[in-house]
Design an enzyme around this catalytic site. Sequence first.
Site, PDB file in Angstrom:
ATOM      1  N   ASP A 113      -5.013   6.903  -0.819  1.00 54.91           N
ATOM      2  CA  ASP A 113      -4.485   6.029  -0.194  1.00 54.91           C
ATOM      3  C   ASP A 113      -4.943   4.654  -0.858  1.00 54.91           C
ATOM      4  O   ASP A 113      -6.166   4.258  -0.775  1.00 54.91           O
ATOM      5  CB  ASP A 113      -4.943   5.902   1.292  1.00 54.91           C
ATOM      6  N   ASP A 126       0.939  -1.295  -0.200  1.00 54.88           N
ATOM      7  CA  ASP A 126      -0.053   0.182   0.092  1.00 54.88           C
ATOM      8  C   ASP A 126       1.055   1.300   0.069  1.00 54.88           C
ATOM      9  O   ASP A 126       2.110   1.186   0.336  1.00 54.88           O
ATOM     10  CB  ASP A 126      -1.084  -0.095   1.269  1.00 54.88           C
TER      11      ASP A 126
END
Length: 515
Positions: A393, A190
């Site tokens: 994100d 991520d």
Amino acid sequence: MATPTTSFLRFLFLSVLVFLCTLDNLGFALQPRELESEHLTHMHTLNVNSLIPSTTCSPSTKESFDDPSNHYGNEPNYACPIQISFFLDGWKDKSSNKRASLTVVDKHGPCSQLNQDKVKAPTMTEILEQDQSRVNSIHARLSKTLGLNGLRASKATTIPAKSGSTIGSSNYVVTIGLGTPKRDLTLIFDTGSDITWTQCRPCSKSCYQQKEPTFDPSKSSTYSNISCSSSVCSQLSSATGYSPRCSSSTCVYSIQYGDKSFSMGFFGKEKLTLTSSDVFKKFLFGCGKKNQGLFGGAAGLLRLGRDPLSLIQQTTTKYNRVFSYCLPSTSSATGHLTFEKTASSSSAIKFTPLSKLTENTSFYGLNTLGITVGGKKLSIATSVFSNAGTVIDSGTVITRLPQDAYSALKAAFKAKMKSYPLTSGFSLLDTCYDLSKYKTVSIPKISFLFSGNVKVDLDVSGILLAQKISQVCLAFAGNSDNDSIGIFGNVQQRRLEVVYDVAGGRVGFGPAGCT
Ligand SMILES: *[C@@H]1O[C@H](CO)[C@@H](O)[C@H](O)[C@H]1NC(C)=O
Ligand SMILES: *[C@@H]1O[C@H](CO)[C@@H](O)[C@H](O)[C@H]1NC(C)=O
Ligand SMILES: *[C@@H]1O[C@H](CO)[C@@H](O)[C@H](O)[C@H]1NC(C)=O
């Protein structure tokens, strides 16, 4: 590049597809003209069954743009015209540009090697609970660093020192190689901050259960410890939020996540193999001896934030801080994570500048200017977005909006969906429909407007989230106030080609980067 023959073939291909699309669209011919064009331009037609992911894996071809016929064959929707112009643009048409591409899968989906009965997949409610703790961590972390106005500064002081220093895990994984001989490890990736780590043998006290054999540094000829006196050891404080410790002169890292997960162990240097031609000899990573948490059988985390210790910074010489990904439309499809030296120059990718607001943090900030629903721009003052700010994100599931913006989005969405029966919400989703009596539904298109005149049309898979067909919800949530930062989450990023050109200070978006 294009020879007359390939140009002609492209033209031929285009003509055939246009013809096919035209045939396809004649299906709407019986509707009144206005309705028809309104429908085509501003609404998606969604097959209700597609909301429940299949239990078998349908992988995208990794190079999905290079083979239009293949991509078109996999295309479940009707978005013909967009697809065509997009292929001809061919943003992947650059064989001279070296790149490394990894396959991205949902860690609990049928395409994941981690998807075994050993590791029970969390329920949607559990996923959304974890998502909220990630969002709380991001808010805590940013309000600490950003104290931009009195309100934020005063909020920051109420946050306990240790909570939310780092953020928990996302739901997408890639497989990389570590050590010599190389061991394959599947890591959650991520755009969050801190360091890349994997569980290491021998575990001291606790390791959680992972699918692949745990990495053993003593069996690798290229592993070495980082010493406490090394300058990179001291960088751990800012990367992880925790000061490094020392164990017989070896640097010891520790990270705690918002959801009580943690990893601690030796800070090490090792050979990282992304692909056979993309090998990094001195990759800094955490060799986790004590680890606990909801990592779903993955071997650890791969971090793509902006910190000095992230993979992006460590591979600057090779990739110049450029990477891109496409998150698949469902857990039964695959996407990609690609590292390459030059950001796409294709006109299909629209770039928006990284926001100044978060320039000194590890997050990627965007300037949101507005949202359109069904082709209409919502009347939200731009100050609503600029006061709160936005970050993108890849690990947050549901997009979070300032309260005012979410109220406006919800009202407009409900108005367009008024022919469908509402039902109760669940977890953080409050706008849900019972679609059990429908085969297909018409849902309004949603676009985000970012600075630099960038309009990002969300994919049809980026609007709704289904608990079950009788409870299908608008996949957005409001922050509990107007001031906490907005987050552009991963459901809304589905199928978009998202290009991070960190060196160039910009983030790009293109349509249909994967299935
Ligand atoms: C790394 O440091 C730890 C603790 O000092 C030690 O037990 C281990 O053998 C070291 N590993 C290598 C490869 O030097
Ligand atoms: C970021 O840091 C630089 C250098 O310290 C400073 O000039 C700039 O104002 C900072 N930006 C923000 C938004 O705080
Ligand atoms: C957000 O701002 C609006 C006015 O723009 C106000 O009515 C609302 O109460 C605010 N919400 C919160 C939680 O402060």
